[in-house]
Design a protein around this motif. Structure first.
Motif, PDB file in Angstrom:
ATOM      1  N   SER A  57       0.794  -1.198  -0.008  1.00 30.80           N
ATOM      2  CA  SER A  57       0.136  -0.093  -0.109  1.00 30.80           C
ATOM      3  C   SER A  57       0.830   1.417   0.013  1.00 30.80           C
ATOM      4  O   SER A  57       2.037   1.200   0.361  1.00 30.80           O
ATOM      5  N   ALA A  58       0.293   2.375  -0.226  1.00 35.12           N
ATOM      6  CA  ALA A  58       1.087   3.552  -0.278  1.00 35.12           C
ATOM      7  C   ALA A  58       1.425   4.053   1.194  1.00 35.12           C
ATOM      8  O   ALA A  58       2.502   4.464   1.123  1.00 35.12           O
ATOM      9  N   ASP A  59       0.486   3.401   1.991  1.00 29.96           N
ATOM     10  CA  ASP A  59       1.219   3.742   3.504  1.00 29.96           C
ATOM     11  C   ASP A  59       2.258   3.123   3.881  1.00 29.96           C
ATOM     12  O   ASP A  59       3.046   3.795   4.544  1.00 29.96           O
ATOM     13  N   LEU A  60       2.311   1.943   3.379  1.00 33.32           N
ATOM     14  CA  LEU A  60       3.425   1.050   3.776  1.00 33.32           C
ATOM     15  C   LEU A  60       4.899   1.617   3.146  1.00 33.32           C
ATOM     16  O   LEU A  60       5.981   1.660   3.694  1.00 33.32           O
ATOM     17  N   GLN A  61       4.543   1.996   1.787  1.00 29.72           N
ATOM     18  CA  GLN A  61       5.751   2.696   0.913  1.00 29.72           C
ATOM     19  C   GLN A  61       6.153   3.906   1.439  1.00 29.72           C
ATOM     20  O   GLN A  61       7.212   3.888   1.711  1.00 29.72           O
ATOM     21  N   ALA A  62       5.086   4.845   2.156  1.00 27.27           N
ATOM     22  CA  ALA A  62       5.565   5.896   2.809  1.00 27.27           C
ATOM     23  C   ALA A  62       6.446   5.828   4.110  1.00 27.27           C
ATOM     24  O   ALA A  62       7.413   6.331   4.134  1.00 27.27           O
ATOM     25  N   ALA A  63       5.772   4.792   4.824  1.00 28.63           N
ATOM     26  CA  ALA A  63       6.444   4.434   6.122  1.00 28.63           C
ATOM     27  C   ALA A  63       7.874   3.835   5.956  1.00 28.63           C
ATOM     28  O   ALA A  63       8.676   4.108   6.554  1.00 28.63           O
ATOM     29  N   ARG A  66      10.208   6.430   4.990  1.00 26.57           N
ATOM     30  CA  ARG A  66      10.611   7.540   6.227  1.00 26.57           C
ATOM     31  C   ARG A  66      11.537   6.526   6.869  1.00 26.57           C
ATOM     32  O   ARG A  66      12.493   7.198   7.404  1.00 26.57           O
ATOM     33  N   LEU A  67      11.314   5.390   7.170  1.00 23.50           N
ATOM     34  CA  LEU A  67      12.217   4.503   7.769  1.00 23.50           C
ATOM     35  C   LEU A  67      13.542   4.504   7.039  1.00 23.50           C
ATOM     36  O   LEU A  67      14.755   4.574   8.042  1.00 23.50           O
ATOM     37  N   ASP A  68      13.600   4.118   6.038  1.00 26.58           N
ATOM     38  CA  ASP A  68      15.080   4.309   5.195  1.00 26.58           C
ATOM     39  C   ASP A  68      15.649   5.513   5.152  1.00 26.58           C
ATOM     40  O   ASP A  68      16.811   5.727   5.403  1.00 26.58           O
ATOM     41  N   ALA A  69      15.034   6.637   5.376  1.00 31.81           N
ATOM     42  CA  ALA A  69      15.548   8.055   5.416  1.00 31.81           C
ATOM     43  C   ALA A  69      15.933   8.265   6.612  1.00 31.81           C
ATOM     44  O   ALA A  69      17.291   8.742   6.868  1.00 31.81           O
ATOM     45  N   VAL A 234      17.190   8.902  16.324  1.00 32.35           N
ATOM     46  CA  VAL A 234      16.956   7.616  16.931  1.00 32.35           C
ATOM     47  C   VAL A 234      15.647   7.587  17.416  1.00 32.35           C
ATOM     48  O   VAL A 234      14.895   6.683  17.050  1.00 32.35           O
ATOM     49  N   ILE A 235      14.898   8.566  17.645  1.00 32.79           N
ATOM     50  CA  ILE A 235      13.643   8.794  18.308  1.00 32.79           C
ATOM     51  C   ILE A 235      12.881   8.683  16.824  1.00 32.79           C
ATOM     52  O   ILE A 235      11.816   7.739  16.708  1.00 32.79           O
ATOM     53  N   GLU A 236      13.175   9.099  15.749  1.00 39.91           N
ATOM     54  CA  GLU A 236      12.600   9.322  14.507  1.00 39.91           C
ATOM     55  C   GLU A 236      12.370   8.058  13.802  1.00 39.91           C
ATOM     56  O   GLU A 236      11.504   7.214  13.330  1.00 39.91           O
ATOM     57  N   ARG A 237      13.708   7.078  14.037  1.00 44.15           N
ATOM     58  CA  ARG A 237      13.701   5.700  13.377  1.00 44.15           C
ATOM     59  C   ARG A 237      12.765   4.865  14.134  1.00 44.15           C
ATOM     60  O   ARG A 237      12.298   3.991  13.641  1.00 44.15           O
ATOM     61  N   ARG A 238      12.744   4.978  15.381  1.00 42.16           N
ATOM     62  CA  ARG A 238      11.945   4.086  16.444  1.00 42.16           C
ATOM     63  C   ARG A 238      10.403   4.516  15.880  1.00 42.16           C
ATOM     64  O   ARG A 238       9.563   3.431  15.855  1.00 42.16           O
ATOM     65  N   ALA A 244       5.967   1.602  10.258  1.00 42.73           N
ATOM     66  CA  ALA A 244       5.919   0.818   9.348  1.00 42.73           C
ATOM     67  C   ALA A 244       5.371  -0.575   9.728  1.00 42.73           C
ATOM     68  O   ALA A 244       4.476  -1.399   9.057  1.00 42.73           O
ATOM     69  N   ARG A 245       5.512  -0.983  11.137  1.00 41.14           N
ATOM     70  CA  ARG A 245       5.040  -2.005  11.754  1.00 41.14           C
ATOM     71  C   ARG A 245       3.558  -2.179  11.504  1.00 41.14           C
ATOM     72  O   ARG A 245       2.792  -3.019  11.193  1.00 41.14           O
ATOM     73  N   LYS A 246       2.900  -0.900  11.916  1.00 41.15           N
ATOM     74  CA  LYS A 246       1.403  -0.669  11.812  1.00 41.15           C
ATOM     75  C   LYS A 246       0.721  -0.641  10.491  1.00 41.15           C
ATOM     76  O   LYS A 246      -0.243  -1.317  10.021  1.00 41.15           O
ATOM     77  N   ALA A 247       1.555  -0.206   9.615  1.00 40.76           N
ATOM     78  CA  ALA A 247       1.066  -0.134   8.166  1.00 40.76           C
ATOM     79  C   ALA A 247       1.409  -1.452   7.659  1.00 40.76           C
ATOM     80  O   ALA A 247       0.377  -1.955   6.698  1.00 40.76           O
ATOM     81  N   ARG A 248       2.157  -2.428   7.965  1.00 38.32           N
ATOM     82  CA  ARG A 248       2.405  -3.627   7.629  1.00 38.32           C
ATOM     83  C   ARG A 248       1.163  -4.414   7.928  1.00 38.32           C
ATOM     84  O   ARG A 248       0.593  -5.416   7.040  1.00 38.32           O
ATOM     85  N   ALA A 249       1.032  -4.129   9.444  1.00 37.55           N
ATOM     86  CA  ALA A 249      -0.237  -5.021   9.924  1.00 37.55           C
ATOM     87  C   ALA A 249      -1.627  -4.671   9.212  1.00 37.55           C
ATOM     88  O   ALA A 249      -2.389  -5.617   8.899  1.00 37.55           O
TER      89      ALA A 249
END
Length: 423
Positions: A57-63, A66-69, A234-238, A244-249
């Motif tokens: 989904s677009a949500d997971l792609q965005a998440a 964001r995580l990769d960034a 570190v906070i942003e990555r967390r 990403a976990r929620k989008a994946r779920a």
């Protein structure tokens, strides 16, 4: 390598269909080998691909983006922090050296000032000594005249010699007193220059220390900013990981829903295919499904971006069937009916976006349906009869999609088959 369960079912279906159509056992075996070869080829293509157009989904792609960034920025921030700490450490070492140099210069200044004070006292004492000596001499008259008078008054050669020696002593004492005064004054000038140089050196080192202090404050501020950046990232990555976990779920839940819907569609198309075959069994055209039938028109003017076949999902890592062919072409490209038929379903899918299902009846001895996915819109609806080549909608990027494309599926007796041999 063993075939997945779904692949076994496809192979068994192909063999049964081929036998029903009178195809030889050799041809069946050849078709099976071709299927295995094709599956291996698809597997190689999938392993080399980064992602399918409809992988998430677009949500997971965005998440995920964001995580990769955040991960990339965190690596950079940690490097910057290490660099800043290195600069501060070097600056602290240099500061200690400069403080030692300043202390040594200040000590040298104190020593030079003490020597100058002593020199000034020595010179002043020498001046007083000279003044006293001259005063004593001249209070008794001109030393030269006194000496000359004593020479005149000498009554013998021996006395003349003695009095001439006295004159030399008197005049020599005066000369030595002046020489000592001159030497003291020269030494005093040297000491004054030494004090001046020492003061200049202390002033320069104090200014350098002040400038270095400013530099250290700047470097320490940079180090603190780098620390704050690392903490923030570190906070942003967390947070990004949690997003990403929620989008994946959410995607997994939608995928389960989609699979349930797909199962219902398959059962519905199986029933319709059975009815169509029963009606047209006497007129069914006997053609091998292993070769091109030419029964379907390509639904869109575009190139294949992702073929039909089994693969591992690049996000969820399950082994499954990519049940159609993805065609590029561009947003708004007209979608055409691949064959005559009736629209039996049109609905929204979180995975496939706008979907349209057309029952095309019996072809090549099987019941055929065609499915169109990810369209921006359709201009036909449930119950409409469509003709081959009729524009039924327009290519879009709805559902799980990263760009405008058509995911085109051919269902034979309710099962997805490779569309390419049907063109």
């Amino acid at each position: 390598m063993t075939l997945p369960r779904t692949a076994h079912r496809r192979l068994a279906t192909s063999m049964a269909l081929a036998m029903a159509l009178g195809v030889s056992s050799f041809a069946v075996a050849q078709a099976a080998d071709d299927l295995k070869d094709k599956q291996k080829q698809v597997e190689r293509e999938v392993k080399g691909a980064q992602r399918d157009l409809d992988e998430s989904s677009a949500d997971l792609q965005a998440a995920t983006a964001r995580l990769d960034a955040a991960k990339g920025q965190l690596v950079t921030a940690k490097t910057q922090l290490a660099t800043a700490r290195g600069k501060v450490a070097v600056a602290q070492e240099r500061d200690a050296e400069m403080q030692a140099e300043l202390a040594a210069a200040e000590a040298a200044l104190v020593e030079a000032e003490a020597a100058l004070t002593q020199g000034q006292a020595d010179a002043e004492a020498q001046r007083e000594k000279v003044a006293t000596t001259v005063a004593d001499m001249y209070s008794e008259g001109d030393p030269e005249l006194i000496a000359f008078s004593s020479l005149i008054e000498a009554e013998s050669t021996e006395e003349l010699t003695r009095r001439d020696g006295v004159r030399d002593v008197i005049v020599g004492q005066e000369a030595r007193a002046y020489d000592e005064l001159k030497a003291a004054e020269v030494l005093l000038q040297v000491q004054e220059q030494q004090v001046s140089d020492a003061r200049d050196d202390v002033a320069a080192k104090r200014q350098a220390a002040a400038d270095h202090l400013t530099l250290m404050q700047t470097l320490e501020a940079e180090e603190q900013a780098a620390k704050d950046s690392v903490v923030s990232l570190v906070i942003e990555r967390r947070d990004a990981q949690e997003g990403a976990r929620k989008a994946r779920a959410r995607d997994a839940a939608k995928l389960r829903q989609h699979l349930a819907e797909q199962k219902k569609i398959e059962e519905m198309l199986k029933r319709r295919a059975a009815r169509a075959l029963a009606r047209q069994r006497a007129h069914a055209r006997s053609q091998s499904s292993g070769s091109s039938t030419g029964l379907l028109l390509k639904p869109v003017d575009g190139y294949v971006t992702s073929p039909f076949g089994y693969r591992e999902h690049p996000i969820y890592h399950y082994w499954g069937l990519h049940d159609g062919v993805d065609f590029g072409g561009g947003c708004g490209t007209p979608l055409r009916a691949a064959a005559p038929g009736r629209v039996v379903s049109s609905y929204w899918s979180d995975v496939y976006g706008h979907r349209l299902i057309i029952d095309n009846g019996a072809m090549a001895g099987v019941g055929v349906a065609t499915i169109y996915n990810h369209a921006s819109s359709y201009n036909v609806g449930v119950g409409d009869q469509v003709q081959e080549g009729q524009v039924i909608g327009y290519e879009g990027s709805t559902g799980w999609s990263t760009g405008c494309h058509l995911h085109f599926t051919v269902m034979a007796n309710g099962k997805a088959v490779d569309p390419m041999p049907w063109f």
